[in-house]
Design a protein around this motif. Structure first.
Motif, PDB file in Angstrom:
ATOM      1  N   ARG A 394       0.772  -1.587  -0.380  1.00 54.80           N
ATOM      2  CA  ARG A 394       0.462  -0.225  -0.125  1.00 54.80           C
ATOM      3  C   ARG A 394       0.933   1.170   0.134  1.00 54.80           C
ATOM      4  NH1 ARG A 394      -2.616  -2.091   4.598  1.00 54.80           N
ATOM      5  NH2 ARG A 394      -1.927  -0.777   5.890  1.00 54.80           N
ATOM      6  N   ALA A 395       1.857   1.048   0.232  1.00 52.51           N
ATOM      7  CA  ALA A 395       3.052   2.830   0.722  1.00 52.51           C
ATOM      8  C   ALA A 395       3.456   2.994  -0.642  1.00 52.51           C
ATOM      9  CB  ALA A 395       4.131   1.984   1.761  1.00 52.51           C
ATOM     10  N   LEU A 396       3.449   1.047  -1.540  1.00 52.86           N
ATOM     11  CA  LEU A 396       4.221   1.406  -2.532  1.00 52.86           C
ATOM     12  C   LEU A 396       3.240   2.426  -3.379  1.00 52.86           C
ATOM     13  CD1 LEU A 396       6.091   0.609  -4.767  1.00 52.86           C
ATOM     14  CD2 LEU A 396       5.101  -1.723  -5.408  1.00 52.86           C
ATOM     15  N   VAL A 397       2.018   1.591  -3.307  1.00 49.92           N
ATOM     16  CA  VAL A 397       0.625   2.461  -4.388  1.00 49.92           C
ATOM     17  C   VAL A 397       0.733   4.037  -3.924  1.00 49.92           C
ATOM     18  CG1 VAL A 397      -1.828   2.500  -4.344  1.00 49.92           C
ATOM     19  CG2 VAL A 397      -0.474   0.683  -4.257  1.00 49.92           C
ATOM     20  N   GLU A 398       1.014   4.469  -2.404  1.00 47.00           N
ATOM     21  CA  GLU A 398       1.079   5.673  -1.910  1.00 47.00           C
ATOM     22  C   GLU A 398       2.573   6.713  -3.168  1.00 47.00           C
ATOM     23  OE1 GLU A 398       1.148   8.599   1.725  1.00 47.00           O
ATOM     24  OE2 GLU A 398       0.722   6.694   1.224  1.00 47.00           O
ATOM     25  N   ARG A 399       3.786   5.858  -3.021  1.00 49.69           N
ATOM     26  CA  ARG A 399       5.481   6.145  -3.231  1.00 49.69           C
ATOM     27  C   ARG A 399       4.962   6.459  -4.917  1.00 49.69           C
ATOM     28  NH1 ARG A 399       7.554   2.225  -0.075  1.00 49.69           N
ATOM     29  NH2 ARG A 399       8.361   1.737  -1.746  1.00 49.69           N
ATOM     30  N   ALA A 400       4.016   5.785  -5.601  1.00 49.72           N
ATOM     31  CA  ALA A 400       3.933   4.988  -6.830  1.00 49.72           C
ATOM     32  C   ALA A 400       2.977   6.255  -7.707  1.00 49.72           C
ATOM     33  CB  ALA A 400       4.265   4.199  -7.406  1.00 49.72           C
ATOM     34  N   HIS A 401       1.828   6.983  -7.138  1.00 50.28           N
ATOM     35  CA  HIS A 401       0.411   7.379  -7.041  1.00 50.28           C
ATOM     36  C   HIS A 401      -0.137   6.802  -8.094  1.00 50.28           C
ATOM     37  CE1 HIS A 401       2.936  10.919  -5.430  1.00 50.28           C
ATOM     38  NE2 HIS A 401       3.542  10.498  -5.918  1.00 50.28           N
ATOM     39  N   ALA A 402       0.163   5.536  -7.523  1.00 54.23           N
ATOM     40  CA  ALA A 402      -0.901   4.833  -8.501  1.00 54.23           C
ATOM     41  C   ALA A 402      -2.742   4.388  -7.882  1.00 54.23           C
ATOM     42  CB  ALA A 402      -0.260   3.278  -8.398  1.00 54.23           C
ATOM     43  N   GLY A 403      -2.999   5.270  -8.728  1.00 54.54           N
ATOM     44  CA  GLY A 403      -4.883   5.377  -8.721  1.00 54.54           C
ATOM     45  C   GLY A 403      -5.121   4.049  -9.490  1.00 54.54           C
ATOM     46  N   LEU A 404      -4.385   2.547  -9.639  1.00 47.51           N
ATOM     47  CA  LEU A 404      -4.951   1.440  -9.780  1.00 47.51           C
ATOM     48  C   LEU A 404      -4.408  -0.198  -8.661  1.00 47.51           C
ATOM     49  CD1 LEU A 404      -6.544   1.725 -13.662  1.00 47.51           C
ATOM     50  CD2 LEU A 404      -7.549   1.860 -11.377  1.00 47.51           C
ATOM     51  N   ALA A 405      -4.887  -1.105  -8.544  1.00 42.58           N
ATOM     52  CA  ALA A 405      -4.644  -2.044  -7.859  1.00 42.58           C
ATOM     53  C   ALA A 405      -4.728  -3.005  -8.403  1.00 42.58           C
ATOM     54  CB  ALA A 405      -4.172  -1.342  -6.315  1.00 42.58           C
ATOM     55  N   VAL A 406      -4.263  -4.442  -9.310  1.00 42.68           N
ATOM     56  CA  VAL A 406      -4.291  -5.355  -9.355  1.00 42.68           C
ATOM     57  C   VAL A 406      -4.124  -6.357  -8.661  1.00 42.68           C
ATOM     58  CG1 VAL A 406      -4.401  -7.304 -10.850  1.00 42.68           C
ATOM     59  CG2 VAL A 406      -4.473  -5.286 -11.441  1.00 42.68           C
ATOM     60  N   THR A 407      -5.357  -7.316  -8.026  1.00 38.61           N
ATOM     61  CA  THR A 407      -4.703  -8.019  -6.690  1.00 38.61           C
ATOM     62  C   THR A 407      -6.196  -9.725  -6.979  1.00 38.61           C
ATOM     63  OG1 THR A 407      -5.581  -8.622  -4.131  1.00 38.61           O
ATOM     64  CG2 THR A 407      -6.730  -7.403  -5.001  1.00 38.61           C
ATOM     65  N   GLY A 408      -5.822  -9.955  -6.647  1.00 39.88           N
ATOM     66  CA  GLY A 408      -6.607 -11.642  -6.377  1.00 39.88           C
ATOM     67  C   GLY A 408      -6.115 -12.865  -6.349  1.00 39.88           C
ATOM     68  N   ALA A 409      -6.457 -13.958  -6.127  1.00 37.19           N
ATOM     69  CA  ALA A 409      -6.519 -15.345  -5.714  1.00 37.19           C
ATOM     70  C   ALA A 409      -6.477 -16.467  -6.012  1.00 37.19           C
ATOM     71  CB  ALA A 409      -7.211 -15.303  -3.727  1.00 37.19           C
ATOM     72  N   TYR A 410      -6.765 -17.604  -5.377  1.00 40.90           N
ATOM     73  CA  TYR A 410      -6.500 -18.962  -6.180  1.00 40.90           C
ATOM     74  C   TYR A 410      -6.952 -19.867  -5.028  1.00 40.90           C
ATOM     75  CZ  TYR A 410      -1.710 -19.786  -6.212  1.00 40.90           C
ATOM     76  OH  TYR A 410      -0.844 -19.487  -5.594  1.00 40.90           O
ATOM     77  N   TYR A 411      -7.715 -20.907  -5.837  1.00 37.77           N
ATOM     78  CA  TYR A 411      -7.930 -22.215  -4.408  1.00 37.77           C
ATOM     79  C   TYR A 411      -8.103 -22.755  -5.454  1.00 37.77           C
ATOM     80  CZ  TYR A 411     -12.835 -20.528  -5.829  1.00 37.77           C
ATOM     81  OH  TYR A 411     -13.913 -20.652  -6.693  1.00 37.77           O
ATOM     82  N   ARG A 412      -8.388 -24.293  -4.795  1.00 38.35           N
ATOM     83  CA  ARG A 412      -8.472 -25.649  -5.665  1.00 38.35           C
ATOM     84  C   ARG A 412     -10.629 -25.889  -5.467  1.00 38.35           C
ATOM     85  NH1 ARG A 412      -5.517 -29.426  -6.517  1.00 38.35           N
ATOM     86  NH2 ARG A 412      -2.924 -29.653  -5.698  1.00 38.35           N
ATOM     87  N   GLU A 413     -10.984 -26.234  -6.423  1.00 38.04           N
ATOM     88  CA  GLU A 413     -12.381 -26.436  -7.034  1.00 38.04           C
ATOM     89  C   GLU A 413     -12.654 -28.156  -7.649  1.00 38.04           C
ATOM     90  OE1 GLU A 413     -16.056 -26.792  -6.709  1.00 38.04           O
ATOM     91  OE2 GLU A 413     -15.005 -24.895  -6.063  1.00 38.04           O
ATOM     92  N   GLY A 414     -12.756 -28.743  -6.648  1.00 38.38           N
ATOM     93  CA  GLY A 414     -12.015 -30.109  -7.369  1.00 38.38           C
ATOM     94  C   GLY A 414     -10.797 -30.603  -7.746  1.00 38.38           C
ATOM     95  N   GLY A 415     -10.174 -31.256  -9.101  1.00 37.31           N
ATOM     96  CA  GLY A 415      -8.998 -30.886  -9.510  1.00 37.31           C
ATOM     97  C   GLY A 415      -8.242 -29.842 -10.311  1.00 37.31           C
TER      98      GLY A 415
END
Length: 478
Positions: A394-415
């Motif tokens: 989050r500090a990097l977002v502020e230092r970079a003056h970034a108006g957007l961020a991409v985040t996410g996750a992944y999990y198992r669903e069956g195989g």
């Protein structure tokens, strides 16, 4: 043993026998010059075969250059009047790991600690250009609760892999009866990776990864996964059957730990961890036994849980400081591994890299990969939204003056794996759009990851009205 000029010269007085092996005898001796008790290892009189003598000399050559707390040191060496070589070492007051295992399965914490310590010793050895090639419980001493690696008699210089040794090719060599006796194999069969059964196989640290994985399995199960009277039968079992899981044998061994051990002991060396360090790191990344049991979540609630956690975490991306946030600057974080399997963690890193690369091809966008900029390749697991690394992001977002961020996750669903991503307005702390779940194979996730990356690009292009305006209280950065 009679007094010998070479021993007298060094002030060594033999007091008795400590033990004997196939080709050597170990004596208890008194080092009068240094007022200490030592172990004197001497080649047997009847073992002056060239191979035995060369193995003894090799052990001395390798050990002479090693100084590590988990490696048995070499004090001195020489040659007796009758031509037999000897080595002077400290007396080991512990016991072989073999004796520990023979009493029954080793407690999980103790087993992991011992493997970690042997791993440190092997990493040190590999960094100096050597592969041990005979890692087994008989060559690991347990002294005051700590591991000491011994016996470097068949250690060999690291040689780069020039070809791939497939399990099918190993089996074909056995079918052709290329190997006719256990003695023709370098190492101890249950701990030898199939690729080491080639007479001309290149030497690689992955051989030690395999052996250490087998040692860990044996400590936890109390026995080896495969046993056979002949080398050919043992090899056939190893190539035709997966490692029997231990998760059902004892309560504190989880599927995650099983997966790490299974990867370390893959028949194909290229499918193993590339180094001892990577193997140990995967073990270290596992939660504690109590944590593993406590975090069990039923699959039917997993999707909702991940989405809820992402929603909670979104607010942490809001930048409250009065800074200019450029709507064309994007910070990309690696996807969080919510599968519970640390072996799959690199997929999150690859996802972050692919999304960064895809966005970087778009004109007018400036893209920052968070983990590369922060000098780390591990994104915090959600929901640790207040973790040190996420605060740094989050500090990097502020230092970079970034108006957007991409985040996410992944999990198992069956195989399969299910991939999720979100585009976040860092000024308002709101989700502009969400993607997924997108299905991906755990063993070949590239197609799903590329679909995810392309979808993120499309979503950024569509953001239009969601662009973050400049704050009137701050001027754009020059």
């Amino acid at each position: 043993m009679r007094a010998d000029p070479a021993l007298v010269e060094r002030g060594l007085v033999v007091e008795g026998v400590l033990g004997a092996g196939g080709h050597s005898v170990v004596y208890r001796a008194r080092d009068e010059r240094h007022a200490r008790e030592v172990a004197l290892k001497v080649l047997r009189e009847e073992s002056r075969l060239e191979s035995a003598a060369e193995r003894f000399a090799q052990e001395i050559r390798v050990a002479a250059g090693l100084r590590h707390p988990h490696i048995l040191p070499l004090y001195d060496s020489g040659v007796l009047a009758d031509g037999r070589p000897f080595a002077v070492m400290p007396v080991a007051h512990g016991e072989p790991l073999r004796a520990v295992i023979d009493r029954g399965p080793v407690p999980l914490g103790e087993a992991l600690r011992l493997v970690h310590e042997v791993g440190e010793a092997l990493t040190y050895l590999h960094e100096r250009g050597w592969v041990h090639r005979d890692v087994k419980p008989e060559n690991i001493l347990v002294e005051s609760g700590h591991a000491v690696l011994t016996d470097f008699g068949i250690s060999a210089p690291v040689d780069s892999i020039t070809r791939r040794s497939s399990p099918q090719h190993v089996a074909s060599l056995w079918n052709a009866q290329r190997f006719t006796s256990v003695g023709s194999v370098v190492g101890t069969l249950p701990y030898v990776g199939p690729e080491s059964l080639f007479g001309d196989a290149p030497v690689h640290p992955r051989s030690d990864v395999y052996a250490l994985g087998m040692v860990l399995y044996e400590m936890l199960a109390g026995h080896l996964p495969f046993t056979a009277e002949s080398a050919a039968t043992l090899l056939s079992q190893r190539l035709e059957h997966p490692l029997p899981p231990m998760a059902g044998m004892r309560d504190d061994v989880t599927a995650e730990l099983d997966a790490v051990i299974a990867r370390a002991t893959q028949a194909d060396p290229e499918q193993r961890f590339a180094s001892i360090g990577a193997f140990v790191a995967a073990l270290d990344a596992l939660p504690t036994p109590g944590g593993l049991a406590a975090r069990a979540v039923r699959r039917r609630t997993l999707v909702a849980l991940v989405l809820a956690v992402l929603a909670i975490a979104v607010g942490t991306w809001r930048v409250l400081a009065p800074v200019y946030l450029d709507p064309d600057r994007v910070v990309v974080a690696d996807l969080s591994n919510d599968t519970g399997d640390p072996v799959l963690t690199p997929i999150g890193t690859v996802a972050g890299d692919l999304i960064t690369a895809a966005l970087s091809r778009e004109q007018g966008l400036e893209v920052i990969n968070a983990t590369m900029s922060l000098g780390s390749r591990q994104r915090p697991r959600l929901p640790a939204a207040d973790s040190t690394l996420q605060r740094a992001t989050r500090a990097l977002v502020e230092r970079a003056h970034a108006g957007l961020a991409v985040t996410g996750a992944y999990y198992r669903e069956g195989g399969q794996l299910a991939l999720l991503a979100e585009l976040i307005d860092t000024r308002a702390g709101e989700v502009i759009g969400a993607i997924g779940p997108i299905a991906a194979s755990p063993t070949a996730p590239e197609r799903g990851l590329r679909i995810l990356a392309d979808s993120v690009v499309a979503m950024v292009k569509r953001r239009g009205s969601a662009r973050v305006p400049a704050l009137p209280t701050a001027a754009p950065p020059r």
